[in-house]
Design an enzyme around this catalytic site. Structure first.
Site, PDB file in Angstrom:
ATOM      1  N   TYR A  61      46.204  24.528  51.368  1.00  0.00           N
ATOM      2  CA  TYR A  61      45.808  25.559  50.398  1.00  0.00           C
ATOM      3  C   TYR A  61      47.033  26.382  49.998  1.00  0.00           C
ATOM      4  N   ARG A  71      53.771  27.859  38.478  1.00  0.00           N
ATOM      5  CA  ARG A  71      53.333  27.501  37.128  1.00  0.00           C
ATOM      6  C   ARG A  71      52.865  28.755  36.374  1.00  0.00           C
ATOM      7  N   ASP A  75      54.392  30.693  32.879  1.00  0.00           N
ATOM      8  CA  ASP A  75      53.620  31.164  31.720  1.00  0.00           C
ATOM      9  C   ASP A  75      53.943  32.628  31.438  1.00  0.00           C
ATOM     10  N   MET A  79      55.369  34.454  28.043  1.00  0.00           N
ATOM     11  CA  MET A  79      54.654  35.486  27.281  1.00  0.00           C
ATOM     12  C   MET A  79      55.515  36.725  27.086  1.00  0.00           C
ATOM     13  N   PHE A 103      48.364  32.480  27.453  1.00  0.00           N
ATOM     14  CA  PHE A 103      47.779  33.618  28.190  1.00  0.00           C
ATOM     15  C   PHE A 103      46.466  33.226  28.855  1.00  0.00           C
ATOM     16  N   ASN A 124      41.718  30.354  56.270  1.00  0.00           N
ATOM     17  CA  ASN A 124      41.621  29.124  57.032  1.00  0.00           C
ATOM     18  C   ASN A 124      42.533  29.111  58.242  1.00  0.00           C
ATOM     19  N   ASP A 135      37.844  25.509  65.605  1.00  0.00           N
ATOM     20  CA  ASP A 135      37.784  25.120  64.198  1.00  0.00           C
ATOM     21  C   ASP A 135      36.766  25.990  63.485  1.00  0.00           C
ATOM     22  N   ASN A 142      34.958  21.838  54.944  1.00  0.00           N
ATOM     23  CA  ASN A 142      36.163  22.601  54.650  1.00  0.00           C
ATOM     24  C   ASN A 142      37.162  21.733  53.883  1.00  0.00           C
ATOM     25  N   SER A 145      35.980  21.300  50.386  1.00  0.00           N
ATOM     26  CA  SER A 145      36.271  22.510  49.605  1.00  0.00           C
ATOM     27  C   SER A 145      37.697  22.480  49.086  1.00  0.00           C
ATOM     28  N   THR A 149      39.004  22.202  45.100  1.00  0.00           N
ATOM     29  CA  THR A 149      39.878  23.187  44.478  1.00  0.00           C
ATOM     30  C   THR A 149      41.087  22.509  43.853  1.00  0.00           C
ATOM     31  N   THR A 201      34.844  26.677  46.281  1.00  0.00           N
ATOM     32  CA  THR A 201      34.952  28.042  46.789  1.00  0.00           C
ATOM     33  C   THR A 201      33.641  28.503  47.409  1.00  0.00           C
ATOM     34  N   THR A 204      33.399  27.151  50.762  1.00  0.00           N
ATOM     35  CA  THR A 204      34.276  27.891  51.670  1.00  0.00           C
ATOM     36  C   THR A 204      33.596  29.171  52.121  1.00  0.00           C
ATOM     37  N   THR A 211      31.180  30.688  60.202  1.00  0.00           N
ATOM     38  CA  THR A 211      32.174  30.702  61.269  1.00  0.00           C
ATOM     39  C   THR A 211      32.233  32.058  61.954  1.00  0.00           C
ATOM     40  N   HIS A 284      33.838  41.330  38.654  1.00  0.00           N
ATOM     41  CA  HIS A 284      34.310  42.458  39.443  1.00  0.00           C
ATOM     42  C   HIS A 284      34.298  42.170  40.939  1.00  0.00           C
ATOM     43  N   GLU A 286      34.749  39.472  42.264  1.00  0.00           N
ATOM     44  CA  GLU A 286      35.859  38.537  42.478  1.00  0.00           C
ATOM     45  C   GLU A 286      37.158  39.277  42.820  1.00  0.00           C
ATOM     46  N   TYR A 288      37.461  41.911  44.391  1.00  0.00           N
ATOM     47  CA  TYR A 288      37.387  42.347  45.791  1.00  0.00           C
ATOM     48  C   TYR A 288      37.396  41.182  46.749  1.00  0.00           C
ATOM     49  N   SER A 299      46.265  45.317  57.497  1.00  0.00           N
ATOM     50  CA  SER A 299      45.824  45.951  58.742  1.00  0.00           C
ATOM     51  C   SER A 299      46.514  45.322  59.949  1.00  0.00           C
ATOM     52  N   SER A 315      35.932  52.955  61.333  1.00  0.00           N
ATOM     53  CA  SER A 315      35.783  53.437  59.960  1.00  0.00           C
ATOM     54  C   SER A 315      36.315  52.385  58.987  1.00  0.00           C
ATOM     55  N   THR A 359      38.367  52.735  49.550  1.00  0.00           N
ATOM     56  CA  THR A 359      39.761  52.307  49.598  1.00  0.00           C
ATOM     57  C   THR A 359      40.644  53.417  50.137  1.00  0.00           C
ATOM     58  N   LYS A 362      40.801  53.613  53.803  1.00  0.00           N
ATOM     59  CA  LYS A 362      41.686  52.599  54.383  1.00  0.00           C
ATOM     60  C   LYS A 362      43.138  53.032  54.314  1.00  0.00           C
ATOM     61  N   HIS A 419      47.263  48.106  34.535  1.00  0.00           N
ATOM     62  CA  HIS A 419      46.411  48.476  35.680  1.00  0.00           C
ATOM     63  C   HIS A 419      46.122  47.286  36.565  1.00  0.00           C
ATOM     64  N   PHE A 420      45.633  46.210  35.970  1.00  0.00           N
ATOM     65  CA  PHE A 420      45.164  45.173  36.890  1.00  0.00           C
ATOM     66  C   PHE A 420      46.315  44.420  37.527  1.00  0.00           C
ATOM     67  N   HIS A 421      47.457  44.367  36.842  1.00  0.00           N
ATOM     68  CA  HIS A 421      48.595  43.783  37.542  1.00  0.00           C
ATOM     69  C   HIS A 421      49.075  44.714  38.652  1.00  0.00           C
TER      70      HIS A 421
HETATM   71  C1  HEM Z   1      40.394  51.838  42.892  1.00  0.00           C
HETATM   72  C2  HEM Z   1      39.722  50.892  42.472  1.00  0.00           C
HETATM   73  C3  HEM Z   1      39.655  50.338  41.045  1.00  0.00           C
HETATM   74  C4  HEM Z   1      39.116  50.909  39.954  1.00  0.00           C
HETATM   75  C5  HEM Z   1      38.494  52.272  39.875  1.00  0.00           C
HETATM   76  C6  HEM Z   1      39.247  49.960  38.871  1.00  0.00           C
HETATM   77  C7  HEM Z   1      38.779  50.149  37.571  1.00  0.00           C
HETATM   78  C8  HEM Z   1      38.873  49.229  36.550  1.00  0.00           C
HETATM   79  C9  HEM Z   1      38.303  49.372  35.250  1.00  0.00           C
HETATM   80  C10 HEM Z   1      37.458  50.552  34.800  1.00  0.00           C
HETATM   81  C11 HEM Z   1      38.621  48.268  34.513  1.00  0.00           C
HETATM   82  C12 HEM Z   1      38.201  47.968  33.081  1.00  0.00           C
HETATM   83  C13 HEM Z   1      39.114  48.566  32.099  1.00  0.00           C
HETATM   84  C14 HEM Z   1      38.928  48.053  30.726  1.00  0.00           C
HETATM   85  O1  HEM Z   1      38.616  46.851  30.515  1.00  0.00           O
HETATM   86  O2  HEM Z   1      39.106  48.860  29.804  1.00  0.00           O
HETATM   87  C15 HEM Z   1      39.394  47.422  35.350  1.00  0.00           C
HETATM   88  C16 HEM Z   1      39.897  46.209  34.961  1.00  0.00           C
HETATM   89  C17 HEM Z   1      40.436  45.284  35.850  1.00  0.00           C
HETATM   90  N1  HEM Z   1      40.672  45.496  37.194  1.00  0.00           N
HETATM   91 FE1  HEM Z   1      40.381  47.215  38.207  1.00  0.00          FE
HETATM   92  N2  HEM Z   1      39.859  48.850  39.321  1.00  0.00           N
HETATM   93  C18 HEM Z   1      40.121  49.045  40.651  1.00  0.00           C
HETATM   94  C19 HEM Z   1      40.707  48.150  41.502  1.00  0.00           C
HETATM   95  C20 HEM Z   1      41.024  46.863  41.169  1.00  0.00           C
HETATM   96  C21 HEM Z   1      41.461  45.870  42.107  1.00  0.00           C
HETATM   97  C22 HEM Z   1      41.631  46.093  43.592  1.00  0.00           C
HETATM   98  C23 HEM Z   1      41.680  44.738  41.402  1.00  0.00           C
HETATM   99  C24 HEM Z   1      42.145  43.387  41.871  1.00  0.00           C
HETATM  100  C25 HEM Z   1      42.533  43.057  43.016  1.00  0.00           C
HETATM  101  C26 HEM Z   1      41.378  45.004  40.022  1.00  0.00           C
HETATM  102  C27 HEM Z   1      41.480  44.083  39.008  1.00  0.00           C
HETATM  103  C28 HEM Z   1      41.133  44.313  37.703  1.00  0.00           C
HETATM  104  C29 HEM Z   1      41.205  43.318  36.654  1.00  0.00           C
HETATM  105  C30 HEM Z   1      41.653  41.863  36.823  1.00  0.00           C
HETATM  106  C31 HEM Z   1      40.791  43.932  35.486  1.00  0.00           C
HETATM  107  C32 HEM Z   1      40.761  43.409  34.063  1.00  0.00           C
HETATM  108  C33 HEM Z   1      40.268  42.090  33.766  1.00  0.00           C
HETATM  109  C34 HEM Z   1      40.280  41.754  32.295  1.00  0.00           C
HETATM  110  O3  HEM Z   1      39.816  42.530  31.462  1.00  0.00           O
HETATM  111  O4  HEM Z   1      40.746  40.657  31.981  1.00  0.00           O
HETATM  112  N3  HEM Z   1      41.001  46.322  39.898  1.00  0.00           N
HETATM  113  N4  HEM Z   1      39.541  48.029  36.594  1.00  0.00           N
HETATM  114 CU   LIG Z   2      36.176  45.668  37.842  1.00  0.00          CU
END
Ligand code: HEM
Ligand SMILES: [Cu+2]
Lengths: 671, 137
Positions: A61, A71, A75, A79, A103, A124, A135, A142, A145, A149, A201, A204, A211, A284, A286, A288, A299, A315, A359, A362, A419-421
């Site tokens: 994996y 890969r 990309d 971009m 993209f 795993n 195991d 397994n 799976s 993938t 998945t 898994t 397990t 969403h 996903e 997490y 941890s 806690s 969060t 933690k 944000h999400f990156h």
């Molecule tokens: C503190 C916790 C978090 C909050 C409050 C939060 C909130 C948000 C919100 C409101 C959006 C939507 C924004 C929009 O589309 O205008 C968003 C998008 C996203 N978040 Fe978070 N997020 C949190 C943590 C995370 C975590 C931990 C991940 C990944 C490990 C994540 C991954 C993403 C992804 C991938 C998107 C956008 C996907 C897309 O539109 O293609 N977020 N988040």
């Molecule tokens: Cu979300």
């Protein structure tokens, strides 16, 4: 005969995909030739391809994930450079239809075929060792799976050379993804690749829930499990809960596309908005699924390198389960702007912000774990500290996005992209690199080079911020995501900064490669003979590095939290190991080729469904079914490892441990 | 389970002391027991299904009471499925199975109720222009 497949599917007129595919094919042929010349096929088949050993599967994996990470990163480089070049009058070097595929492929590959395999790879490799068992619950499943993938990943990569990939983004929103607007095979590649790997998945998830719930060594009660096992459980529960939604939603889209049905079309009673609703009910949770095991890795790292038990263990468990449940109650925040109105938006805005509380608990726990401890600044520790800083900021921009009126301003802008990156790179990717450095000696028997590891961290950390701060900024200026061409010249400099950040990230990736090469060449000097290179606290460090295929000669008997730490303290105090057990033969599951065969036929079926080659799809399904029946009639499931072999392996381990005991004893006396 | 030793590690009484094991593990019941159990469940559920058809097709039951009869049969069917196939019992060793059921119900509830709520508000707010015009007096 061949459905929609003709020679025109090969992109002879597009140099970039053509050259890439030719190079790829040559590399693959080269590897195959090398394996043949060296006569490695038998070994590969017996020790890896048909292996049902959770450690081997975990490593495979990991390999798949790393290849796909490269890969996906390629990309990303394309971009970022296209956007930096295509400002104002300039057009860049990627045509719109090609840029759109990039993209889409980037997001799909990074989530499904890089992050997921890497996270599952750690689950795993580590979970059974930490639970003190030999195991997973269903070893052959397994292997199936894993190969499913890999089959999905293969299909995505075939799309580079035969046909095209989706141009719809990593979540194919209808009506764009319906056959009326996406008549090509791109969306079908997406659908079948995800469908096949998604089944893997799901299995898994089932495997790891079982397990953790059912296979623990004696005395390993729930509240004695290491944190990583808890996060494996929570993540697997989420997989079991939401992957069926993904499969069903994509199946409905396929039915729309193939048979002209109307689940998500905008006419004839279909409703595209139902797709957004369903896909995010999976989407969403996903994120997490990815980040919870990452929290588990951190941890382990914080506690080991602070020389202290994890602060607030209970806690932490509570926060993990809390996140697991609330993660399924926030999905609407991805479409606040779709128009559900203030009541719905407010409710989901609040539930989203509430997750940040779990969060936050933690984060404080990790900080207090370090407080008063003897912190060792190793490479995994650097990634973990970088994570705290990065993730807190990503979480805060998330909470900002969770406020509906604010989200209306920056939804689908570069701010969202940043944000999400911020959370995925800072949370998941940093964890994967921390885990790589931390468990590498356990998996391969030697440590990675510290200097190059630290260089890789600093380059990635700085590179990350230089890349993404400009994107936050651009988002606030109003730049939307997924632009192939940028009209506003003032945005040029920020895009250049971002590209400069990518250059630093490329250097970071190079440092990782150098680290691996240097460490492999120096492996004899870097051997971990003790099995416990970091002064660890959980049971995987009780085994030699690498562990024997049966993990434990005798299953440990756990007497408290931090199973291995207790054993170690007892040995240190009395200056000898526990008495040698009476060795018994061990039963282990036999290898099975069913995973490989199933995946082979799944690939054939997927490919023919994409190209509408119905007869071949039928044959593929038949082949998979025959393989399954053949397997089901197998009557030898296990083989015996004789007691002498177990004893021999374990006596070697005990000798190494005794030496370690002397060493640590002398250290203690000296200090 | 691939690894009998995990459970054979201690005497059965020790196993029972642990809070988390479910029917399939208990060494006291062999595979034959569970096959027998599943067959019995299958027979019961086929009977109940056939019964539902019989109630509708014949006049064994007073017409207006048929829905009630069907409801009773359906609930019995659920019970049979839970007990014989999902192995839900009230025994102290059954926590896992009951929790799994509760988790499944929770997830389904969240997704279904959430989706209905969301889509209902959406449809209300995002009514197509034409329809909106028609609603105006
Ligand atoms: C503190 C916790 C978090 C909050 C409050 C939060 C909130 C948000 C919100 C409101 C959006 C939507 C924004 C929009 O589309 O205008 C968003 C998008 C996203 N978040 Fe978070 N997020 C949190 C943590 C995370 C975590 C931990 C991940 C990944 C490990 C994540 C991954 C993403 C992804 C991938 C998107 C956008 C996907 C897309 O539109 O293609 N977020 N988040
Ligand atoms: Cu979300």
């Amino acid at each position: 005969m061949f459905g929609k497949l003709t020679w025109s599917a090969i992109p002879f007129d597009q140099p970039i995909p053509l050259i890439t595919s030719i190079v790829l094919i040559l590399v693959i042929l080269g590897v195959l030739a090398l394996v043949t010349v060296r006569g490695w096929w038998g070994m590969l088949w017996r020790e890896w391809i048909t292996s049902v050993d959770h450690k081997r599967i975990g490593i495979m994996y990991g390999l798949l994930g790393v290849v796909m990470l490269v890969r996906g990163f390629a990309d990303a480089v394309m971009m970022r450079s296209q956007q930096a070049f295509a400002v104002g009058a300039h057009r860049g070097y990627l045509a719109p239809e090609h840029y759109d595929q990039i993209f889409s492929a980037h997001g799909t590959i990074m989530i499904f075929f890089a992050a997921m395999p890497l996270v599952i790879g750690f689950m795993n490799f580590v979970t059974p060792l930490q639970l003190g068992v030999r195991d997973v619950a269903f070893p052959t499943l397994n292997s199936v799976s894993f190969w499913l993938t890999a089959s999905g990943a293969l299909l995505v990569n075939i799309s580079l050379f035969v046909g095209e990939f989706a141009r719809t983004g990593w979540l194919p929103y209808p009506p764009l993804s319906e056959s009326a607007y996406s008549p090509g095979v791109g969306v079908d590649y997406y659908l079948w690749a995800i469908q096949i790997s998604g089944i893997g998945t799901l299995m898994t998830g089932i495997n790891f829930v079982t397990t953790v719930l059912k296979l623990r060594c004696p005395g390993m009660s729930y509240l004695r499990m290491p944190m990583f096992c808890w996060t494996t459980l929570a993540s697997s529960l989420l997989i079991v809960a939401v992957f069926p939604i993904l499969s069903a939603t994509l199946a409905m889209l396929s039915l729309d596309r193939v048979f002209g049905w109307h689940y998500f079309t905008s006419d004839a009673g279909g409703n595209p908005m139902m797709f957004m609703n369903l896909i995010w009910a999976w989407g969403h949770p996903e994120v997490y699924i990815l980040v919870l095991p990452a929290f588990g890795i951190f941890s382990e790292v914080f506690s080991t390198f602070s020389g202290k038990p994890l602060f607030g263990y209970r806690s932490m468990v509570a926060a993990t389960l809390f996140i697991c449940i609330v993660a399924m109650m926030t999905w609407l925040h991805h479409f606040f702007t779709m128009g559900s109105g203030p009541a719905v938006n407010t409710a989901f805005g609040i539930s989203t912000s509430v997750i940040a509380v779990g969060t936050g608990v933690k984060i404080y726990n990790w900080i207090f774990t370090m407080y008063g401890g003897r912190v060792r600044m190793t490479v995994p520790m650097l990634w973990s500290l970088g994570f705290i800083f990065t993730f807190v900021i990503g979480g805060m921009t998330g909470v900002l996005l969770a406020v509906p009126p604010a989200d209306f301003l920056v939804h689908n802008s570069m701010f969202l992209v940043a944000h999400f990156h911020n959370v995925i790179v800072g949370g998941v990717v940093f964890a994967l690199f921390a885990g790589l450095d931390y468990w590498f000696p356990k998996a391969f028997g030697f440590r990675l080079h510290e200097g190059w590891g630290k260089a890789a961290f600093w380059l990635a950390f700085i590179g990350f911020w230089v890349t993404f701060v400009p994107l936050y900024w651009l988002g606030m200026l109003g730049m939307t995501r997924r632009l192939q061409h940028v009209w506003i010249p003032e945005w040029g400099p920020l895009l250049d900064w971002s590209l400069a950040g990518v250059a630093i990230l490329v250097a970071g990736a190079a440092a990782q490669v150098i680290m691996l090469v240097v460490s492999i060449r120096q492996r004899d000097r870097r051997r971990d003979t003790t099995g416990d290179p970091w002064d660890g606290r959980s049971l995987e460090w009780a085994t030699p590095s690498p562990p024997p295929f049966f993990n434990f000669a005798q299953l440990p008997d756990v007497e408290g939290e931090e199973a291995y730490w207790t054993i170690k303290l007892r040995a240190l105090e009395s200056q000898r190991l526990d008495p040698e057990p009476h060795y018994q033969a061990v039963e282990m599951p036999v290898n099975s080729a069913v995973g490989f065969f199933t995946a082979f036929f799944a690939t054939v079926t997927g490919f023919s469904l994409i190209w509408h080659i119905w007869w071949l799809a039928g044959l593929g399904l038949l082949g998979a079914f025959v393989g399954f029946v053949f397997f089901a009639w197998r009557d030898v499931h296990e083989f015996h490892v004789p007691a002498e072999e177990v004893a021999r392996a374990d006596r070697a381990r005990r000798a190494a441990r005794t030496a370690l005991l002397g060493e640590r004893g002398a250290e203690a006396a000296a200090s | 389970m691939s690894d009998p030793e995990t459970f054979a590690a201690g005497p059965a009484s020790e196993l029972d002391g642990r809070e988390d094991h479910a029917p399939g593990d208990a060494p006291s019941e062999d595979a034959g027991y569970w096959v027998h159990n599943a067959n019995f469940g299958l027979a019961l559920s086929v009977l109940l299904t056939a019964g539902a058809f019989a109630v509708v097709r014949s006049d064994l039951v007073w017409g207006p009471a048929i829905p009630v009869a069907l409801l009773v049969l359906a609930i019995a069917q659920m019970g049979v499925q839970l007990v014989f196939f999902l192995h839900i019992t009230t025994g102290p060793d059954n926590t896992n199975n009951v929790l799994a059921l509760a988790f499944g119900l929770l997830v389904t509830f969240l997704i279904v109720v959430g989706s209905i709520w969301i889509m209902d508000h959406l449809n209300h707010n995002m009514m197509p222009m034409q329809q909106l015009m028609q609603m105006q007096p």
